[in-house]
Enzyme design. Sequence first.
Site, PDB file in Angstrom:
ATOM      1  N   ARG A  35     -14.461  -5.093   3.465  1.00 40.80           N
ATOM      2  CA  ARG A  35     -13.042  -5.084   3.100  1.00 40.80           C
ATOM      3  C   ARG A  35     -12.369  -6.364   3.576  1.00 40.80           C
ATOM      4  NH1 ARG A  35     -10.157  -0.575   2.385  1.00 40.80           N
ATOM      5  NH2 ARG A  35      -8.671  -2.049   1.501  1.00 40.80           N
ATOM      6  N   ASP A  60     -15.543  10.424  -2.116  1.00 40.05           N
ATOM      7  CA  ASP A  60     -14.309  10.203  -1.356  1.00 40.05           C
ATOM      8  C   ASP A  60     -13.811  11.569  -0.897  1.00 40.05           C
ATOM      9  OD1 ASP A  60     -12.080   8.994  -0.243  1.00 40.05           O
ATOM     10  OD2 ASP A  60     -11.032   8.696  -2.140  1.00 40.05           O
ATOM     11  N   ARG A  84       0.870  -1.177   0.000  1.00 48.48           N
ATOM     12  CA  ARG A  84       0.000   0.000   0.000  1.00 48.48           C
ATOM     13  C   ARG A  84       0.902   1.220   0.000  1.00 48.48           C
ATOM     14  NH1 ARG A  84      -5.233   1.753   1.834  1.00 48.48           N
ATOM     15  NH2 ARG A  84      -5.164   3.877   2.642  1.00 48.48           N
ATOM     16  N   GLN A 117     -10.587  -2.350  -2.367  1.00 53.69           N
ATOM     17  CA  GLN A 117     -11.768  -1.558  -2.032  1.00 53.69           C
ATOM     18  C   GLN A 117     -12.896  -1.847  -3.002  1.00 53.69           C
ATOM     19  OE1 GLN A 117     -12.257   0.846   0.608  1.00 53.69           O
ATOM     20  NE2 GLN A 117     -14.359   0.545  -0.095  1.00 53.69           N
ATOM     21  N   CYS A 170     -15.445   5.232   0.740  1.00 54.67           N
ATOM     22  CA  CYS A 170     -14.398   4.280   1.126  1.00 54.67           C
ATOM     23  C   CYS A 170     -13.791   4.585   2.493  1.00 54.67           C
ATOM     24  CB  CYS A 170     -13.313   4.218   0.054  1.00 54.67           C
ATOM     25  SG  CYS A 170     -12.569   5.815  -0.329  1.00 54.67           S
ATOM     26  N   HIS A 195      -7.247   0.990  -6.575  1.00 54.32           N
ATOM     27  CA  HIS A 195      -7.552   0.490  -5.234  1.00 54.32           C
ATOM     28  C   HIS A 195      -8.442  -0.748  -5.378  1.00 54.32           C
ATOM     29  CE1 HIS A 195      -7.874   0.365  -1.041  1.00 54.32           C
ATOM     30  NE2 HIS A 195      -8.477   1.516  -0.769  1.00 54.32           N
TER      31      HIS A 195
END
Length: 333
Positions: free
Chosen positions: A319, A233, A110, A140, A274, A137
């Site tokens: 997740r 987001d 990440r 996600q 998210c 991502h």
Amino acid sequence: MDKKTDLKGRDFLKLLDFTPEEIAYLLDLAADLKEKKKKGIPVDTLRGKNVALIFEKTSTRTRCAFEVAAHDLGMGTTYLDPAGSQIGKKESIADTARVLSGMFEGIEYRGFGQDIVEELAKYAKVPVWNGLTNEFHPTQMLADLLTVREHFGRLKGIRLAYMGDARYNMGNSLMVVCAKMGMHFTACTTEKYFPEAGLVSQCREIVAWTGGSITLTEDAAAGTKDKDVIYTDVWVSMGEPDEVWEERIRELSPYQVNRAVMENAGEKAVFMHCLPAFHDLHTKIGARMGERFGITEMEVTDEVFESGQSLVFEEAENRMHTIKAVMLATIGE
């Protein structure tokens, strides 16, 4: 599992690399693992294996999801924070990949550029998973798809509008998965914040055979009318300088998710994010920006965030279930 969905040994870097059938298989596996966890049925078939978690950008959900998922599968984890890894500093990415491949059965990354996780995968002898890069991502996305499917009972034909800055990982990734799964994606923002033209073209080629669609619009009312999912987001991403806050707040405020937006989308619409979200002043950054700009909420109002239409916490839980599916499918039993 048939050859079309045998993912053992595969890297999980971006969903452009996966077919709709493979994505659906991961969602089915995640749903099965979630049901077993709720019933207290253990699936610890990867006992004795270990995974490395490289976090050049910190996270609550991604770290917890990987650690709990790995533990549930019987695996050990080694967490490498920004100060705990020499990747790209004293040791090259290629060397890091080869060193970790000798000690672990999987590597999560990440951090920053997609090129970093792609290079890790090139030299690693074990599966590499993208926990977030600037461009994509994918973990996600699986959580989002599972959440949408749980709520609506389907993916194909779902109409999703993304509001805000659609140029980076979230806008890119949502556009890709909507294209792959035959969903209708709308980026609702100013032209400056539209996704990159090359990726838009690629996704439009995909929807030609999946039955989805890609729409880019600056019209907030038209872009959110009669949508199933309204998604947003944070307006300023991790690592960006404070100077960009004023610009983003000024330019993206017309695309805030509020009651009017949700009413325009329709009573059956849901809200997704998210996380983390700046929906109040109960964070250090939120309080500082509130004091500086005289605002109490940013990309989403607290009213919408806390409403019955909000699926953000179901999404966050998913997740873990979807990451568990990715690790189980790619490491193999």
